[in-house]
Scaffold this motif. Structure first.
Motif, PDB file in Angstrom:
ATOM      1  N   ARG A  21     -22.843   0.164 131.204  1.00  0.00           N
ATOM      2  CA  ARG A  21     -23.093   1.506 131.715  1.00  0.00           C
ATOM      3  C   ARG A  21     -23.405   1.493 133.205  1.00  0.00           C
ATOM      4  NH1 ARG A  21     -21.214   5.519 129.696  1.00  0.00           N
ATOM      5  NH2 ARG A  21     -22.992   6.883 130.079  1.00  0.00           N
ATOM      6  N   GLY A  22     -23.216   0.324 133.835  1.00  0.00           N
ATOM      7  CA  GLY A  22     -23.427   0.222 135.269  1.00  0.00           C
ATOM      8  C   GLY A  22     -22.195   0.642 136.047  1.00  0.00           C
ATOM      9  N   PHE A  23     -22.236   0.412 137.349  1.00  0.00           N
ATOM     10  CA  PHE A  23     -21.149   0.822 138.247  1.00  0.00           C
ATOM     11  C   PHE A  23     -19.810   0.235 137.803  1.00  0.00           C
ATOM     12  CE2 PHE A  23     -19.225  -0.531 142.540  1.00  0.00           C
ATOM     13  CZ  PHE A  23     -18.280   0.476 142.498  1.00  0.00           C
ATOM     14  N   LEU A  24     -19.720  -1.102 137.731  1.00  0.00           N
ATOM     15  CA  LEU A  24     -18.475  -1.747 137.330  1.00  0.00           C
ATOM     16  C   LEU A  24     -18.286  -1.733 135.816  1.00  0.00           C
ATOM     17  CD1 LEU A  24     -18.391  -4.826 139.743  1.00  0.00           C
ATOM     18  CD2 LEU A  24     -16.931  -2.800 139.809  1.00  0.00           C
ATOM     19  N   PRO A 198     -15.698   4.916 143.282  1.00  0.00           N
ATOM     20  CA  PRO A 198     -16.428   6.011 142.636  1.00  0.00           C
ATOM     21  C   PRO A 198     -17.539   5.461 141.732  1.00  0.00           C
ATOM     22  CG  PRO A 198     -14.055   6.364 142.514  1.00  0.00           C
ATOM     23  CD  PRO A 198     -14.249   4.980 143.043  1.00  0.00           C
ATOM     24  N   GLY A 199     -18.713   6.038 141.857  1.00  0.00           N
ATOM     25  CA  GLY A 199     -19.842   5.565 141.070  1.00  0.00           C
ATOM     26  C   GLY A 199     -20.634   4.458 141.737  1.00  0.00           C
ATOM     27  N   ASP A 200     -20.233   4.052 142.935  1.00  0.00           N
ATOM     28  CA  ASP A 200     -20.941   3.007 143.673  1.00  0.00           C
ATOM     29  C   ASP A 200     -22.405   3.394 143.857  1.00  0.00           C
ATOM     30  OD1 ASP A 200     -21.742   0.973 145.331  1.00  0.00           O
ATOM     31  OD2 ASP A 200     -20.490   1.537 147.012  1.00  0.00           O
ATOM     32  N   THR A 201     -23.295   2.442 143.601  1.00  0.00           N
ATOM     33  CA  THR A 201     -24.732   2.710 143.726  1.00  0.00           C
ATOM     34  C   THR A 201     -25.370   1.972 144.898  1.00  0.00           C
ATOM     35  OG1 THR A 201     -25.217   0.908 142.171  1.00  0.00           O
ATOM     36  CG2 THR A 201     -24.991   3.135 141.255  1.00  0.00           C
ATOM     37  N   GLN A 202     -24.563   1.215 145.664  1.00  0.00           N
ATOM     38  CA  GLN A 202     -25.141   0.418 146.744  1.00  0.00           C
ATOM     39  C   GLN A 202     -24.504   0.686 148.103  1.00  0.00           C
ATOM     40  OE1 GLN A 202     -25.483  -3.769 145.942  1.00  0.00           O
ATOM     41  NE2 GLN A 202     -26.511  -3.474 144.002  1.00  0.00           N
ATOM     42  N   LEU A 203     -23.286   0.229 148.306  1.00  0.00           N
ATOM     43  CA  LEU A 203     -22.692   0.244 149.641  1.00  0.00           C
ATOM     44  C   LEU A 203     -22.517   1.655 150.191  1.00  0.00           C
ATOM     45  CD1 LEU A 203     -21.495  -1.310 151.992  1.00  0.00           C
ATOM     46  CD2 LEU A 203     -19.286  -1.312 150.804  1.00  0.00           C
ATOM     47  N   GLU A 233     -11.617  -0.804 140.933  1.00  0.00           N
ATOM     48  CA  GLU A 233     -10.561  -0.941 139.920  1.00  0.00           C
ATOM     49  C   GLU A 233      -9.867  -2.298 140.020  1.00  0.00           C
ATOM     50  OE1 GLU A 233      -6.579   1.481 138.457  1.00  0.00           O
ATOM     51  OE2 GLU A 233      -8.147   2.534 139.590  1.00  0.00           O
ATOM     52  N   ASN A 234      -9.800  -2.856 141.227  1.00  0.00           N
ATOM     53  CA  ASN A 234      -9.214  -4.186 141.388  1.00  0.00           C
ATOM     54  C   ASN A 234     -10.110  -5.263 140.788  1.00  0.00           C
ATOM     55  OD1 ASN A 234      -6.948  -3.198 142.754  1.00  0.00           O
ATOM     56  ND2 ASN A 234      -8.014  -3.231 144.722  1.00  0.00           N
ATOM     57  N   VAL A 235     -11.429  -5.086 140.888  1.00  0.00           N
ATOM     58  CA  VAL A 235     -12.362  -6.025 140.261  1.00  0.00           C
ATOM     59  C   VAL A 235     -12.183  -5.994 138.741  1.00  0.00           C
ATOM     60  CG1 VAL A 235     -14.784  -6.666 139.992  1.00  0.00           C
ATOM     61  CG2 VAL A 235     -14.001  -5.687 142.153  1.00  0.00           C
ATOM     62  N   ILE A 236     -12.037  -4.801 138.182  1.00  0.00           N
ATOM     63  CA  ILE A 236     -11.823  -4.666 136.735  1.00  0.00           C
ATOM     64  C   ILE A 236     -10.511  -5.346 136.330  1.00  0.00           C
ATOM     65  CG2 ILE A 236     -11.521  -3.017 134.871  1.00  0.00           C
ATOM     66  CD1 ILE A 236     -14.355  -3.185 136.326  1.00  0.00           C
ATOM     67  N   HIS A 237      -9.484  -5.131 137.122  1.00  0.00           N
ATOM     68  CA  HIS A 237      -8.191  -5.766 136.839  1.00  0.00           C
ATOM     69  C   HIS A 237      -8.330  -7.282 136.866  1.00  0.00           C
ATOM     70  CE1 HIS A 237      -3.921  -6.517 136.783  1.00  0.00           C
ATOM     71  NE2 HIS A 237      -3.955  -7.084 137.990  1.00  0.00           N
ATOM     72  N   ALA A 238      -9.130  -7.811 137.796  1.00  0.00           N
ATOM     73  CA  ALA A 238      -9.336  -9.258 137.881  1.00  0.00           C
ATOM     74  C   ALA A 238     -10.018  -9.801 136.627  1.00  0.00           C
ATOM     75  CB  ALA A 238     -10.165  -9.586 139.122  1.00  0.00           C
ATOM     76  N   HIS A 239     -10.948  -9.042 136.061  1.00  0.00           N
ATOM     77  CA  HIS A 239     -11.624  -9.483 134.834  1.00  0.00           C
ATOM     78  C   HIS A 239     -10.632  -9.570 133.667  1.00  0.00           C
ATOM     79  CE1 HIS A 239     -15.410  -8.789 136.948  1.00  0.00           C
ATOM     80  NE2 HIS A 239     -16.024  -9.378 135.940  1.00  0.00           N
ATOM     81  N   ILE A 240      -9.777  -8.593 133.567  1.00  0.00           N
ATOM     82  CA  ILE A 240      -8.789  -8.604 132.476  1.00  0.00           C
ATOM     83  C   ILE A 240      -7.801  -9.755 132.673  1.00  0.00           C
ATOM     84  CG2 ILE A 240      -6.915  -7.275 131.405  1.00  0.00           C
ATOM     85  CD1 ILE A 240      -8.538  -4.746 132.130  1.00  0.00           C
ATOM     86  N   CYS A 241      -7.414 -10.003 133.931  1.00  0.00           N
ATOM     87  CA  CYS A 241      -6.526 -11.134 134.226  1.00  0.00           C
ATOM     88  C   CYS A 241      -7.205 -12.459 133.873  1.00  0.00           C
ATOM     89  CB  CYS A 241      -6.143 -11.130 135.696  1.00  0.00           C
ATOM     90  SG  CYS A 241      -5.030  -9.792 136.189  1.00  0.00           S
ATOM     91  N   ALA A 242      -8.497 -12.571 134.174  1.00  0.00           N
ATOM     92  CA  ALA A 242      -9.236 -13.803 133.888  1.00  0.00           C
ATOM     93  C   ALA A 242      -9.339 -14.045 132.390  1.00  0.00           C
ATOM     94  CB  ALA A 242     -10.632 -13.723 134.515  1.00  0.00           C
ATOM     95  N   GLU A 243      -9.517 -12.976 131.620  1.00  0.00           N
ATOM     96  CA  GLU A 243      -9.598 -13.124 130.156  1.00  0.00           C
ATOM     97  C   GLU A 243      -8.293 -13.682 129.597  1.00  0.00           C
ATOM     98  OE1 GLU A 243      -8.918 -12.377 126.117  1.00  0.00           O
ATOM     99  OE2 GLU A 243      -7.948 -11.128 127.656  1.00  0.00           O
ATOM    100  N   GLU A 244      -7.174 -13.176 130.084  1.00  0.00           N
ATOM    101  CA  GLU A 244      -5.872 -13.670 129.627  1.00  0.00           C
ATOM    102  C   GLU A 244      -5.624 -15.097 130.104  1.00  0.00           C
ATOM    103  OE1 GLU A 244      -3.114 -10.828 131.110  1.00  0.00           O
ATOM    104  OE2 GLU A 244      -3.679  -9.254 129.695  1.00  0.00           O
ATOM    105  N   THR A 354     -12.583   6.977 146.888  1.00  0.00           N
ATOM    106  CA  THR A 354     -14.053   6.916 146.970  1.00  0.00           C
ATOM    107  C   THR A 354     -14.596   8.125 147.717  1.00  0.00           C
ATOM    108  OG1 THR A 354     -13.930   4.495 146.991  1.00  0.00           O
ATOM    109  CG2 THR A 354     -16.001   5.502 147.688  1.00  0.00           C
ATOM    110  N   ILE A 355     -13.949   8.481 148.813  1.00  0.00           N
ATOM    111  CA  ILE A 355     -14.381   9.655 149.575  1.00  0.00           C
ATOM    112  C   ILE A 355     -14.313  10.903 148.711  1.00  0.00           C
ATOM    113  CG2 ILE A 355     -13.707  11.178 151.488  1.00  0.00           C
ATOM    114  CD1 ILE A 355     -12.876   8.634 153.014  1.00  0.00           C
ATOM    115  N   ASP A 356     -13.244  11.034 147.956  1.00  0.00           N
ATOM    116  CA  ASP A 356     -13.088  12.191 147.075  1.00  0.00           C
ATOM    117  C   ASP A 356     -14.177  12.222 146.012  1.00  0.00           C
ATOM    118  OD1 ASP A 356     -11.411  14.494 146.100  1.00  0.00           O
ATOM    119  OD2 ASP A 356     -11.284  13.209 144.328  1.00  0.00           O
ATOM    120  N   ALA A 357     -14.563  11.044 145.498  1.00  0.00           N
ATOM    121  CA  ALA A 357     -15.586  10.978 144.449  1.00  0.00           C
ATOM    122  C   ALA A 357     -16.972  11.338 144.969  1.00  0.00           C
ATOM    123  CB  ALA A 357     -15.612   9.577 143.831  1.00  0.00           C
TER     124      ALA A 357
END
Length: 579
Positions: A21-24, A198-203, A233-244, A354-357
């Protein structure tokens, strides 16, 4: 009505997202559910598990829970049994640990990050989980004082970090990678750099906070330092790539860490400028020496500690200071080669999304944010709340810089040019006369551009203005005579006598010294005028509090002095109001 997303195959895989339920974590859960071939166990703190159906991603998750494709579980990384319940039945665990830990002490952060990682490993081994993918950070090899240019995974951890969280994160990553291939558990870690989205809580929130306070207009250092940024979204894609890849490239991936970026390094301050401009704030323009800014941060930290303020977070400010003043770029060849990663969203598109969000947080984009004008500051009242206040408080940067430049040129012309005052005035008048005459002989139109003539009214001074000016000067003189000279002549106020005496003596010292001292004093006054008022308005409560502490110390010293003086001397000084 539930949104049905068909499974990609007849045997969907089950995964657990710790910190879902966090940012990423939210983005990862949403992406996995959209893929359709996953059953997702979302784990986080009880408070975070509350769904807000007005949010599209929460509504989507609620539909997935209704259809049995997702479930929510309470998570406490300090309790192995709660982790076991959260990941039971999962073949893959994505560990997205808590990130909002800047306001906590070392002991709490150690328990959550390092001990939490150990507990997750133990729970995975107990539940026979096959794959554990840890979301680490590029900060684990950044010591805060050296630049990193195109760094790859061969760079060692320095184990001497400037900030606590990077230190603990490096330990947690090492623990997870060391657990690889123990009891059949395969592990790997991803090191994204400067994640935003979108949803960033830090930067992004930190940049907005700086912009609202007025300090985002300053560039720390040269402004040429490069950085790598990574869209969420690229970080999420990297996690899915790492799982495979843990299946297809197990030998090359298991037990390894990989840097993840957008593969588009850019100047840090250019990224900040694009983000702030998109959100309606002014881009940074004024370069500020990094060493001087560091001393300012230390002073602010000391002030907050002395005054007991809890609001200021020095660790977070110091972290972003180091980030903003150093080059940090990373090589993602290993991630591209072994886990098949490549960005799915470009940096420009990521910034725009991000700006739009975050655009809903900008109440008035056209307003130049330097301070909160709903409550008038003391320094604004002191400066008269007019044009002088607007200039000295940097409310219109172009106008302020123009005035500062004019004053600096006059300072050079009259004091640093090594000419006499009379010759400086004469040369200045000669230049002005030449410019006015040259402007006057210009034709009315040049290449279609109309030359506007100077009206004689520009050089006229009305009789009313002269009378008002003379009256005002006379008023100030009479007031000063009435208030000071009269008291001195009556011999009743020793405080006034010593103030005037020391002031005149100080003036005598200035006049006796070389011209260099006078020039230096004027230069200091010029710089002081354009910096001190602005700084005071930004930190008014802290500076007032510090002043109160100093005043209390002076009063306490005065009481101790009076107590130690002979009674007759103390009585005399008290009657004469000297102390």
């Amino acid at each position: 009505m539930a949104i049905e997303v068909p499974f990609g195959d007849l045997n969907p895989k089950t995964c657990a997202v710790l910190g879902g339920r966090g940012f990423l974590g939210r983005s990862l859960v949403f992406t996995l559910l959209k893929l359709g071939n996953w059953i997702v166990r979302v784990s986080d703190s009880p408070h975070s598990l509350q769904l807000h159906l007005t949010d599209s991603s929460d509504s989507f998750l609620n539909d997935a829970i209704s259809s049995g494709r997702a479930s929510c579980h309470r998570l406490d990384v300090l309790d192995v049994s709660s982790i076991v319940k959260a990941i039971e039945g999962a073949s893959v665990v994505f560990y997205m640990e808590a990130t909002d830990l800047w306001n906590h002490d070392f002991y709490y952060c150690y328990k959550i990050i390092v001990q939490g990682a150990k507990n997750v490993i133990n729970a995975c081994r107990e539940c026979k989980v096959r794959k554990l993918i840890y979301n680490s950070s590029a900060d684990v090899i950044f010591d805060g004082s050296h630049d990193i240019c195109n760094g790859d995974e061969s760079l060692p951890c320095h184990w001497r970090f400037e900030d606590m969280l990077s230190d603990l994160k490096a330990h947690a990553e090492a623990v997870i990678l060391f657990a690889n291939n123990i009891d059949g558990l395969l592990t790997c870690a991803l090191r994204p750099s400067n994640v935003f989205g979108p949803g960033d809580t830090q930067l992004v929130p930190f940049l907005m906070k700086l912009a609202k306070s007025g300090f985002a207009k300053f560039i720390i250092g040269s402004g040429e330092n490069m950085s790598d940024f990574t869209y969420a979204e690229n970080v999420i894609h990297a996690h899915i790539c790492a799982e495979e890849a843990l299946d297809s490239q197990m030998i090359s991936v298991a037990g390894k860490a990989f840097f993840i970026t957008n593969l588009e390094p850019m100047k840090f301050w250019e990224f900040v400028s694009l983000m702030l401009e998109g959100l309606g704030y002014q881009r940074p323009l004024i370069k500020f020496p990094a060493s001087m800014m560091w001393y300012v941060l230390l002073f602010v930290k000391w002030t907050h500690e002395k005054l007991g303020f809890k609001k200021y977070n020095h660790s977070l400010s110091a972290y972003y200071f180091r980030l903003a003043s150093h080059t940090r770029t990373f090589n993602c060849n290993a991630a591209q080669k072994y886990i098949g990663y490549s960005p799915v969203v470009s940096l420009d598109d990521g910034i725009a999304l991000t700006i739009d969000a975050f655009s809903h947080l900008v109440k008035d984009p056209s307003f130049i944010r330097c301070t909160n004008f709903e409550e008038q500051s003391k320094v604004d009242k002191l400066l008269g709340s007019g044009k002088v206040a607007d200039i000295l408080l940097w409310r219109d940067e172009k106008r302020t810089f123009t005035y500062f430049l004019c004053f600096a040129m006059l300072f050079y012309w009259f004091l640093l040019s090594e000419r006499t005052f009379t010759s400086s005035v004469a040369k200045l008048l000669l230049i002005i006369t030449t410019i006015l005459y040259g402007y006057g002989i210009l034709p009315l139109e040049i290449s279609g551009f109309t030359i506007q003539r100077i009206s004689l009214s520009w050089f006229e001074i009305s009789e009313t203005v002269v009378k008002d000016s003379v009256t005002f000067i006379a008023y100030l003189w009479n007031r000063w005579v009435n208030k000071n000279v009269r008291l001195l002549a009556q011999g009743e106020d020793w405080n006034k006598f010593f103030k005037v005496m020391f002031s005149l003596y100080f003036l005598k010292l200035i006049l006796l010294r070389s011209m260099t001292l006078v020039v230096g004093m004027v230069g200091i006054a010029l710089v002081f005028s354009f910096t001190a008022f602005f700084v005071y308005e930004q930190y008014e409560p802290e500076i007032d509090g510090l002043g109160k502490i100093l005043l209390d110390r002076i009063k306490e010293s005065k009481r101790l002095l009076m107590r130690n003086l002979p009674e007759t001397v103390a009585s005399f000084l008290q009657n004469k109001r000297i102390l």
